[in-house]
Design a protein around this motif. Structure first.
Motif, PDB file in Angstrom:
ATOM      1  N   HIS A  49      46.321  84.723  76.799  1.00  0.00           N
ATOM      2  CA  HIS A  49      45.838  84.207  75.509  1.00  0.00           C
ATOM      3  C   HIS A  49      46.305  85.047  74.317  1.00  0.00           C
ATOM      4  O   HIS A  49      46.710  84.518  73.285  1.00  0.00           O
ATOM      5  CB  HIS A  49      44.312  84.130  75.541  1.00  0.00           C
ATOM      6  N   VAL A  50      46.229  86.361  74.430  1.00  0.00           N
ATOM      7  CA  VAL A  50      46.620  87.223  73.306  1.00  0.00           C
ATOM      8  C   VAL A  50      47.793  88.098  73.722  1.00  0.00           C
ATOM      9  O   VAL A  50      47.887  88.519  74.883  1.00  0.00           O
ATOM     10  CB  VAL A  50      45.426  88.081  72.831  1.00  0.00           C
ATOM     11  N   TYR A  51      48.687  88.322  72.779  1.00  0.00           N
ATOM     12  CA  TYR A  51      49.837  89.177  73.044  1.00  0.00           C
ATOM     13  C   TYR A  51      49.976  90.201  71.911  1.00  0.00           C
ATOM     14  O   TYR A  51      49.482  89.988  70.798  1.00  0.00           O
ATOM     15  CB  TYR A  51      51.135  88.362  73.140  1.00  0.00           C
ATOM     16  N   THR A  52      50.608  91.307  72.229  1.00  0.00           N
ATOM     17  CA  THR A  52      51.020  92.261  71.188  1.00  0.00           C
ATOM     18  C   THR A  52      52.545  92.312  71.214  1.00  0.00           C
ATOM     19  O   THR A  52      53.184  91.557  71.943  1.00  0.00           O
ATOM     20  CB  THR A  52      50.453  93.670  71.466  1.00  0.00           C
ATOM     21  N   PRO A 103      51.605  85.402  62.938  1.00  0.00           N
ATOM     22  CA  PRO A 103      50.723  84.489  62.200  1.00  0.00           C
ATOM     23  C   PRO A 103      49.554  85.191  61.532  1.00  0.00           C
ATOM     24  O   PRO A 103      48.969  84.649  60.604  1.00  0.00           O
ATOM     25  CB  PRO A 103      50.244  83.531  63.294  1.00  0.00           C
ATOM     26  N   TYR A 104      49.224  86.380  62.014  1.00  0.00           N
ATOM     27  CA  TYR A 104      47.998  87.009  61.536  1.00  0.00           C
ATOM     28  C   TYR A 104      48.244  88.256  60.698  1.00  0.00           C
ATOM     29  O   TYR A 104      47.305  88.971  60.364  1.00  0.00           O
ATOM     30  CB  TYR A 104      47.098  87.360  62.728  1.00  0.00           C
ATOM     31  N   ASP A 128      55.164  81.280  66.511  1.00  0.00           N
ATOM     32  CA  ASP A 128      54.586  81.328  65.168  1.00  0.00           C
ATOM     33  C   ASP A 128      54.679  82.770  64.676  1.00  0.00           C
ATOM     34  O   ASP A 128      53.875  83.617  65.089  1.00  0.00           O
ATOM     35  CB  ASP A 128      53.129  80.853  65.203  1.00  0.00           C
ATOM     36  N   SER A 144      58.093  76.139  64.627  1.00  0.00           N
ATOM     37  CA  SER A 144      57.389  76.853  65.684  1.00  0.00           C
ATOM     38  C   SER A 144      56.271  75.985  66.234  1.00  0.00           C
ATOM     39  O   SER A 144      56.086  74.837  65.836  1.00  0.00           O
ATOM     40  CB  SER A 144      56.817  78.155  65.130  1.00  0.00           C
ATOM     41  N   THR A 145      55.527  76.529  67.172  1.00  0.00           N
ATOM     42  CA  THR A 145      54.485  75.744  67.821  1.00  0.00           C
ATOM     43  C   THR A 145      53.469  75.217  66.818  1.00  0.00           C
ATOM     44  O   THR A 145      53.153  74.040  66.784  1.00  0.00           O
ATOM     45  CB  THR A 145      53.782  76.611  68.886  1.00  0.00           C
ATOM     46  N   VAL A 178      51.417  90.758  67.013  1.00  0.00           N
ATOM     47  CA  VAL A 178      50.141  90.338  67.607  1.00  0.00           C
ATOM     48  C   VAL A 178      49.864  88.879  67.287  1.00  0.00           C
ATOM     49  O   VAL A 178      50.043  88.431  66.155  1.00  0.00           O
ATOM     50  CB  VAL A 178      48.980  91.208  67.084  1.00  0.00           C
ATOM     51  N   GLY A 179      49.418  88.145  68.279  1.00  0.00           N
ATOM     52  CA  GLY A 179      49.071  86.744  68.060  1.00  0.00           C
ATOM     53  C   GLY A 179      48.419  86.169  69.287  1.00  0.00           C
ATOM     54  O   GLY A 179      48.051  86.893  70.217  1.00  0.00           O
ATOM     55  N   SER A 180      48.268  84.854  69.298  1.00  0.00           N
ATOM     56  CA  SER A 180      47.571  84.234  70.418  1.00  0.00           C
ATOM     57  C   SER A 180      48.276  82.963  70.856  1.00  0.00           C
ATOM     58  O   SER A 180      48.937  82.292  70.075  1.00  0.00           O
ATOM     59  CB  SER A 180      46.130  83.907  70.023  1.00  0.00           C
ATOM     60  N   ASN A 181      48.116  82.662  72.117  1.00  0.00           N
ATOM     61  CA  ASN A 181      48.586  81.413  72.700  1.00  0.00           C
ATOM     62  C   ASN A 181      47.383  80.512  72.923  1.00  0.00           C
ATOM     63  O   ASN A 181      46.391  80.945  73.513  1.00  0.00           O
ATOM     64  CB  ASN A 181      49.263  81.665  74.051  1.00  0.00           C
ATOM     65  N   GLU A 182      47.480  79.289  72.454  1.00  0.00           N
ATOM     66  CA  GLU A 182      46.393  78.336  72.682  1.00  0.00           C
ATOM     67  C   GLU A 182      46.980  76.960  72.963  1.00  0.00           C
ATOM     68  O   GLU A 182      48.150  76.711  72.728  1.00  0.00           O
ATOM     69  CB  GLU A 182      45.460  78.283  71.470  1.00  0.00           C
ATOM     70  N   PHE A 212      55.334  82.124  76.749  1.00  0.00           N
ATOM     71  CA  PHE A 212      54.520  80.954  76.433  1.00  0.00           C
ATOM     72  C   PHE A 212      55.169  80.232  75.253  1.00  0.00           C
ATOM     73  O   PHE A 212      55.010  80.638  74.107  1.00  0.00           O
ATOM     74  CB  PHE A 212      53.104  81.403  76.077  1.00  0.00           C
ATOM     75  N   HIS A 270      40.448  76.188  73.859  1.00  0.00           N
ATOM     76  CA  HIS A 270      39.481  77.205  73.453  1.00  0.00           C
ATOM     77  C   HIS A 270      38.349  76.577  72.652  1.00  0.00           C
ATOM     78  O   HIS A 270      37.842  77.155  71.696  1.00  0.00           O
ATOM     79  CB  HIS A 270      40.186  78.310  72.658  1.00  0.00           C
ATOM     80  N   THR A 284      49.218  77.151  69.565  1.00  0.00           N
ATOM     81  CA  THR A 284      49.796  78.339  68.931  1.00  0.00           C
ATOM     82  C   THR A 284      50.621  79.066  69.987  1.00  0.00           C
ATOM     83  O   THR A 284      50.387  78.911  71.189  1.00  0.00           O
ATOM     84  CB  THR A 284      48.709  79.318  68.418  1.00  0.00           C
ATOM     85  N   SER A 285      51.562  79.873  69.543  1.00  0.00           N
ATOM     86  CA  SER A 285      52.372  80.668  70.469  1.00  0.00           C
ATOM     87  C   SER A 285      53.092  81.751  69.685  1.00  0.00           C
ATOM     88  O   SER A 285      53.031  81.782  68.448  1.00  0.00           O
ATOM     89  CB  SER A 285      53.389  79.786  71.210  1.00  0.00           C
ATOM     90  N   ALA A 286      53.797  82.586  70.409  1.00  0.00           N
ATOM     91  CA  ALA A 286      54.528  83.677  69.758  1.00  0.00           C
ATOM     92  C   ALA A 286      55.675  83.161  68.901  1.00  0.00           C
ATOM     93  O   ALA A 286      56.272  83.930  68.139  1.00  0.00           O
ATOM     94  CB  ALA A 286      55.051  84.661  70.809  1.00  0.00           C
TER      95      ALA A 286
END
Lengths: 299, 299, 299, 299
Positions: free
Chosen positions: C110-113, D78-79, D75, B127-128, D88-92, C126, C100, D71-73
Motif C-alpha cells: 500500500h505505501v512505498y518510499t 503526490p504528497y 503519480d 499517471s494513474t 513517498v506515496g501510496s498504491n490504491e 504497482f 480502502h 493511485t500508484s508511484a
C-alpha cells in the motif's frame, strides 16, 4: 407558422402508436438542410461543461463522474512481447458516471407518470436489469437542426435570472422579438438563464431559474423540436406550482420534447450568436434513459 | 492543394510548442463554413454502433461497457415526499465503460513512444491518478468539417477487405478518383474497410484490414485533419511490418492526427453518400485519453 | 517476551528475501490454536462499519462506495423462460468502491518510499494496469489470532482522545497494565481512540488522534503481528513531526506490520471485552493494495 | 439432537415476524464458544478463490470483477506538497464487482418467490434505488461457529461428482458417518462436490453437481445454520425436477438458511480437516443482497 394547431397539448399518438422520437419528428431532412444555411462564421462551439468531479453541478444521488486510468506508461513496456518498440504504449481510461451527468440529455423514457412514459408505453417497462424497452437514448439521441439561443439575462439586463424565477412564454417571446430571432417549426430552442454563472459564484442551493409551466405554450406555439437550458432541469426549481417535475411532465412525457440540461451557453452568448446549426450525438447506450452529451454548434 | 509540403513528416512544433490539437488546426472557421455547403439531402447519420455488451466489437482488457439502472418505477413513488403526484418518477442509469469503448476517438495523449506523446509532451505525464496533463480529450474532442468517405469495398467490388489487408495510398487515391471525391485541406477522412460487416458474420479474429504505413503519405499529401475507420484501430492488424501500433505512431503521435475507430459507415455507404458535413462532440472528460463518440454526419 | 531483540527496527529480510507477509509470520499455528482458548462468552462481534454513502468516514479522493441494483423483482419474471415459477427471481447488486473504503486493511504494497515497498520490492511495480506483483492483498489478507483491545479513552477517562493527539508507547503500556492485558508475541493489537464517536458528532475535520512515532516501539517490544484502530490512518493526523505517513512508513513499509483502519471497536469496548479471538478475511483481489474488511471477533 | 421437530419445513415466523437472520439464530453464543474448542492444529484456511477476471467461475450477467488502480508511484511525488519525503506515496485500487462475485454469500433477500423473501417480507421491497429494506447482507453477513466439511468425492472415491448429479440426504448421511462427522444443531455445513476441480479442467458448461431437493431434509434434520458449497449455486444444475432455484427456495426463502457459493474447499479436503472453527465476515453493504466473502476456517 406551426404544423399543428396551438391547442394541441399532448402528442401521444401524433406520430403513430409506435413513435419513440416525439417532436424530433418535426425535424425533417429539408429542415436540416435549411439549417445548414444559417451559419455565418463557421466557428465551432462545444456546449458541454467538462466532465469532472468538482467545479461543475452534480446531484448527490447521481454521484460525481469518475475517470480511472486503465493503462499508462507506468505499465512497463506492455507491448514489447507483441513487437512494440521499447517505450511504446497507450494511455486509456475507465469512466464511471451517471447517464444524466453534468451536460446531458433525457431519453423520452426518462420520466414517467402513473400513465406511463411518452406515447403511453408502460411505466414499469424500465426495470432494474431490463432497462428501457421503448424510448431509450438510441431513439432520440442523434439529431441536428437549427438552433436558436434566447439569452434572457442579456435581454433583461441582468447577470442571471434569480433562482426560483419561473420563465413565462411572454418573456421568451419578448426576448425572441428583441433579438430578432424568428422561431420556425422544428427548431431547437436553447434558453440561457445565466444559472451556470450564478453556480460558478459558489452560492448555489436547490433553487434555480427555469421554465415555468406557462412557457410550455411557447414550445407548442412554435412547434419546437427540442429544448436545452443551462440549468439543471430545464424547469424552475422549486417546481412550478409545487408540482414535482411539472415541466418535464408537460414537455417530455406528454409531448415527447427532447430535453438537454446543463448546457454551456456562455460562449454563444458572448459572441451574440443566437442562430446556429446544432448537432447532438448522444452515446447510443442500449436501454439507457439518458446520456451525457457534447452538442456542437456552428455559428 | 495542401498547406504544407508533402515531405513534412512530423508535426511536432508545427503549430507551436504548446499545441494540443494537431491537424485539427487545419480546420479553420472558413473551412467549417464551407463544409456546411456540401450537404445535399439533409439526412442525419449516426456513425456510432450501439453501446452494449454483446454483438459489437469489444477488446477484453477494456471489458464490455455496462449500464446499470440507478432509478426506476420499482422505486415506489420516490418523490411523493417532495410534492410529486403518485406514480411520477424517473428512470436513470449508471454507465461503466472504457473511454475507448466501441465507437470511440483517441485523444492525442492516447499513444506514446519513448519520445513522448504528440508534440513532445512527456510520456509519463499520464499517471494513474493524474491523467493527461496535456492533450486530454477536451483539447481535440470537439470538431466539425467536411467529411469524405472512401468506400474501398465498393470500389474494389468486394464485401470487405480481407483481414490483414494493409491499405496503401494508391488504393485510397484510386478510390477517391473513382468516386470523384476531391480531397481538400482539413478534410475528415473516413475509410470504409467493410470489417464491421465481416465482424457481424461472427468469425472475426485478431486480424483486420486497415491502413498500412504506406497510406500515411495520403494523409500527408492531402493534409487531412482527422481519420476514422470502421475497424478497431484504423490500422491493419497484425501491424504493418510487425511494428506495434505503427500507424498510430505515424499519425497520432508524430502528426497529431485525431483518430476515430469502429465507426458505423454502412448507412453512408448504402446511400452512396461520400461527401457530408461531419461533427464530433466527444465527452469532455478532464484528463481522459479518449472517449466514446457518436459522430453526426449530414448528407 | 518477544522473539527478537527490542532493537530490531526494520524487518526487511527478517523472513527471507521473498517474504510478503511481514509480521503476520509471527502468528504460528500454535499461537492461533492458543488464541482459540481465550474466548469467554462466544459472543460474535463485527468490527466493520456499514458500507454506505453517508454517515461514515470517507476520503474524497476515494469517493463514497456505491451499490447499484443488478437484478430485482422489477425484472418481470426473468426466469420463466428457464422453468421458473411465476414470481420467482433474484435480487443482486453491483458494488463500486475503493479498496480502502471505510473499514479496510492495507496490503503490504500500500505505501512505498523511495526505497520501495516492504521487503524492498520495487516501488514502481504497482502500475496502472499491472497492480501489485508482490505483497498484494492475497498475501496478507487472511489471518487470525489473539486480539487485544487497548481502550485508551476508557483508561484516560475521556470520551475520545483529542484530534491531533499522538499516542505514545507509555500510554499504551499504561493502558495495558491498567486493563491487565498482557501482550504476547504475534498478538493483533486494536487501539481505540474514540475517534469514530467524535466523528459521529459531526464536527470532524482533518485532525485525528492516533499512534505517534513513539508508539512504534510498543509494537516492536511486543512483536505485534498486526495493528488496527478506529481512526482513518492508524496514525495521528496531522502526521507526527510533520512527516507524511510517518507511522505507515515505520510499521507497514519498514516492518511489514499489517494495518486495519476505521475498525468499529465500540461494542467490544462497551462489553469491556479486551481479549478475544480475531479473524480477518479480506477480499483476495489479485493485485490489490488493500481491501474492505469485516473482521470477526469472538469474545 | 435438534432444537425443533424434524417435520418443520418452513421457518417463517419461527424466530418472530421481524426476524432477518433465519437459521443463524441457531448459533447461540454457547455454540460459538463450544466451536472454538474443536480446533486441533490452529492452521488458518482461506476459503475464497482469488477475485480476478480469468480462471475462476464467472456468470456472464454479473460480469468479471474488475480492479483499477486509483493511485500508484506513477503519480509523481503526490504528497510532497503535504510534507512527504520525495518518493513517498501510496498504491490504491478501485473495485467494480457484483455482490455475488466468485466466492460469495447470499443475503436472505437474495431470492424471492411470489410470496416474498424469507419471513414474508414483500418481494418488491428491493427496488432499483432502494435496495433491501429487510434482510440485507448486514443482517446475516457476520457469523461464526462449528464447520463440518462433507467431502463427497473422497467418500465416493471419485475426483468430482458428475455435473448434474443431485446430492441426496442419504449421500450426505453416509459421508458423515464414514467420516465420523457428527452434525450438531447450529453447525455450518460445507459440502464438497469437487466441481471447482472439474472447472479447473476447462470443460465446464452449465451443468454442475449440487444439492437436490432431497438433501433439504438433511439440513432440517440436523438444524444446520448455514450451507456452503464449492459449486456455483449450492444446488444441482440443471435444477432439480426442472424447478428453477428449487433448493434456494427451500433453504434460503422458506427456511432462512444462509448460503455460500464457490467456496474453495480443496485445502481442507487435502488435509482431511472435516471439523473446524469457521468465521464469516461479509462486507456489510447497506441494502445489498449478497457479498463476496473470504471465510476463515481454523483447523
Amino acid at each position: 407558422m406551426t404544423d399543428t394547431t396551438s391547442t394541441r397539448k399532448d402528442n401521444w399518438g401524433r406520430w403513430g402508436a409506435d413513435d419513440q422520437r416525439g417532436t424530433l419528428n418535426l425535424i425533417t431532412d429539408e429542415r436540416v438542410l435549411a439549417a445548414t444555411q444559417v451559419c455565418k462564421t463557421g466557428k465551432v462551439y462545444s456546449l458541454s461543461l467538462p466532465i469532472q468531479q468538482e467545479g461543475v453541478p452534480i446531484f448527490d444521488y447521481r454521484g460525481a463522474p469518475r475517470r480511472y486510468s486503465l493503462t499508462s506508461a507506468s505499465d512497463k513496456d506492455p507491448y514489447v512481447d507483441f513487437g512494440a518498440a521499447p517505450g511504446v504504449g497507450s494511455n486509456e481510461d475507465m469512466l464511471v458516471l451517471a447517464s444524466h451527468s453534468i451536460t446531458h440529455m433525457d431519453a423520452l423514457s426518462h420520466v414517467y407518470t402513473h400513465e406511463g412514459i411518452y406515447n403511453g408505453f408502460p411505466r414499469d417497462e424500465f426495470s432494474t436489469q431490463g432497462a428501457a424497452e421503448h424510448c431509450d437514448i438510441r431513439t432520440n439521441g442523434t439529431f441536428a437542426g437549427r438552433g436558436i439561443l434566447l439569452d434572457l439575462p442579456r435581454h433583461q439586463g441582468v447577470d442571471w435570472l434569480e433562482p426560483g424565477h419561473a420563465i413565462t412564454s411572454a418573456e421568451l417571446e419578448a426576448c425572441a422579438d428583441a433579438q430578432g430571432s424568428e422561431l420556425r417549426t422544428g427548431d431547437i430552442l436553447l434558453v440561457r438563464t445565466g444559472w451556470l454563472d450564478f453556480f460558478a459564484g459558489g452560492e448555489s442551493g436547490f433553487a434555480q431559474p427555469g421554465l415555468g409551466v406557462d412557457a410550455v405554450s411557447f414550445v407548442d406555439d412554435h412547434d419546437i423540436a427540442a429544448v436545452g437550458c443551462d440549468n439543471g432541469a430545464i424547469e424552475v426549481m422549486p417546481f412550478d406550482g409545487g408540482v414535482f417535475l411539472a415541466v418535464h411532465i408537460e414537455l417530455l412525457v406528454k409531448r415527447g420534447v427532447t430535453l438537454m440540461e446543463h448546457l454551456k451557453l456562455s460562449e454563444l452568448a458572448a459572441d451574440g450568436c443566437h442562430e446556429f446549426f446544432l448537432s447532438v450525438g448522444a452515446l447510443p447506450v442500449t436501454g439507457a434513459a439518458g446520456s451525457p452529451i457534447n452538442p456542437v454548434a456552428i455559428g
